[in-house]
Design a protein around this motif. Structure first.
Motif, short mmCIF file in Angstrom:
data_model
loop_
_atom_site.label_atom_id
_atom_site.label_comp_id
_atom_site.label_asym_id
_atom_site.label_seq_id
_atom_site.Cartn_x
_atom_site.Cartn_y
_atom_site.Cartn_z
N GLY A 164 0.82 -1.21 0.00
CA GLY A 164 0.00 0.00 0.00
C GLY A 164 0.85 1.26 0.00
O GLY A 164 2.07 1.23 -0.15
N GLY A 165 0.19 2.39 0.17
CA GLY A 165 0.91 3.65 0.22
C GLY A 165 1.04 4.30 -1.15
O GLY A 165 0.56 3.80 -2.16
N ASP A 166 1.71 5.44 -1.17
CA ASP A 166 1.84 6.25 -2.39
C ASP A 166 3.32 6.46 -2.72
O ASP A 166 4.03 7.16 -2.00
N TRP A 167 3.77 5.86 -3.81
CA TRP A 167 5.13 6.01 -4.31
C TRP A 167 5.10 6.69 -5.68
O TRP A 167 5.94 6.43 -6.54
N SER A 168 4.15 7.59 -5.91
CA SER A 168 4.05 8.27 -7.18
C SER A 168 5.26 9.18 -7.40
O SER A 168 5.81 9.73 -6.45
N PHE A 169 5.65 9.31 -8.67
CA PHE A 169 6.77 10.19 -9.08
C PHE A 169 8.10 9.79 -8.45
O PHE A 169 9.03 10.60 -8.43
N VAL A 170 8.19 8.58 -7.93
CA VAL A 170 9.44 8.15 -7.29
C VAL A 170 10.50 7.86 -8.36
O VAL A 170 10.17 7.43 -9.48
N GLY A 171 11.77 8.11 -8.05
CA GLY A 171 12.85 7.84 -8.98
C GLY A 171 13.58 6.56 -8.63
O GLY A 171 14.35 6.53 -7.66
N LEU A 172 13.33 5.51 -9.39
CA LEU A 172 13.98 4.21 -9.18
C LEU A 172 14.71 3.75 -10.43
O LEU A 172 14.85 2.55 -10.66
N SER A 173 15.16 4.68 -11.23
CA SER A 173 15.86 4.31 -12.45
C SER A 173 17.13 3.54 -12.12
O SER A 173 17.87 3.89 -11.19
N ARG A 174 17.33 2.43 -12.84
CA ARG A 174 18.49 1.54 -12.69
C ARG A 174 18.55 0.87 -11.31
O ARG A 174 19.57 0.26 -10.96
N ALA A 175 17.49 0.95 -10.54
CA ALA A 175 17.48 0.29 -9.23
C ALA A 175 17.41 -1.23 -9.40
O ALA A 175 16.81 -1.75 -10.34
N LYS A 176 18.05 -1.95 -8.48
CA LYS A 176 18.02 -3.41 -8.49
C LYS A 176 16.90 -3.88 -7.57
O LYS A 176 17.07 -3.92 -6.34
N LEU A 177 15.78 -4.22 -8.18
CA LEU A 177 14.57 -4.58 -7.42
C LEU A 177 14.21 -6.05 -7.57
O LEU A 177 13.09 -6.44 -7.27
N SER A 178 15.17 -6.86 -7.99
CA SER A 178 14.89 -8.26 -8.32
C SER A 178 14.23 -9.03 -7.18
O SER A 178 13.40 -9.90 -7.41
#
Length: 204
Positions: A109-123
């Motif tokens: 849940g929650g709001d992560w709008s407009f967040v910058g996660l470019s090139r993040a390792k989210l595997s």
């Protein structure tokens, strides 16, 4: 540092905190703006109801800690560790992550709008039921990630690796299937129609 789509790349700093003792041992219920938190160890420290606005977190360890109803608005996170960190109904609107680790991070849940996660390792990260409108995921490593039931309308996906990711229930209307890697990703029937339409196919 990745370019920030909204606001300055690094917020101005009015005060620097280098010890958890300076803020009473934890951040629960506190409000801070334009503060730099440097090299803090927040491992296993729970936080509820904090509001952090335009703050910078550099080298902070959030490992194995839980956050609920906490807001990180327009914040910047540089080389922070989020191993096994959980965020429940938190707000990260406009925040930017640079060189952080997100292994086993869980967001519900929650709001992560407009967040910058470019090139993040989210595997090995999980986002479920999160509002992520216009999130920047360009070049993100999301192979094997869980991205379920999220509002990803307007998200930036170019160059992202979504191999084996669980995308079921999420808004993929902004996804160009030719600009990302999708091999083995799990989608639902409605998403299959969206992807087919994006490829120029006529679905009858």
């Amino acid at each position: 540092m990745p370019a920030r789509k909204y606001g300055p790349t690094a917020p101005a700093v009015d005060h620097t905190v280098r010890s958890l003792a300076e803020v009473g041992g934890d951040l629960s219920g506190q409000e801070h703006d334009h503060v730099a938190f440097v090299d803090l160890d927040l491992t296993e420290v729970p936080t509820t109801g904090a509001v952090l606005d335009s703050c910078t977190f550099r080298g902070v360890r959030f490992n194995a800690s839980g956050y609920s109803d906490t807001a990180f608005i327009n914040c910047v996170f540089v080389r922070c560790s989020f191993f096994d960190t959980s965020f429940d109904a938190c707000k990260f609107t406009g925040s930017l992550f640079d060189g952080c680790t997100h292994d086993l991070m869980k967001v519900g849940g929650g709001d992560w709008s407009f967040v910058g996660l470019s090139r993040a390792k989210l595997s090995r990260a999980s986002f479920v039921g999160v509002r992520m409108r216009e999130a920047d995921l360009t070049g993100a490593r999301c192979d094997g990630a869980t991205l379920r039931d999220n509002d990803l309308s307007g998200a930036l996906w170019e160059g992202a690796d979504l191999s084996g990711a669980d995308l079921r229930g999420s808004d993929l209307s902004a996804l160009d299937p030719l600009a990302v890697t999708l091999r083995g990703a799990r989608i639902d029937p409605w998403q299959a129609i969206v992807v087919a339409t994006a490829l120029g196919l006529a679905v009858d």
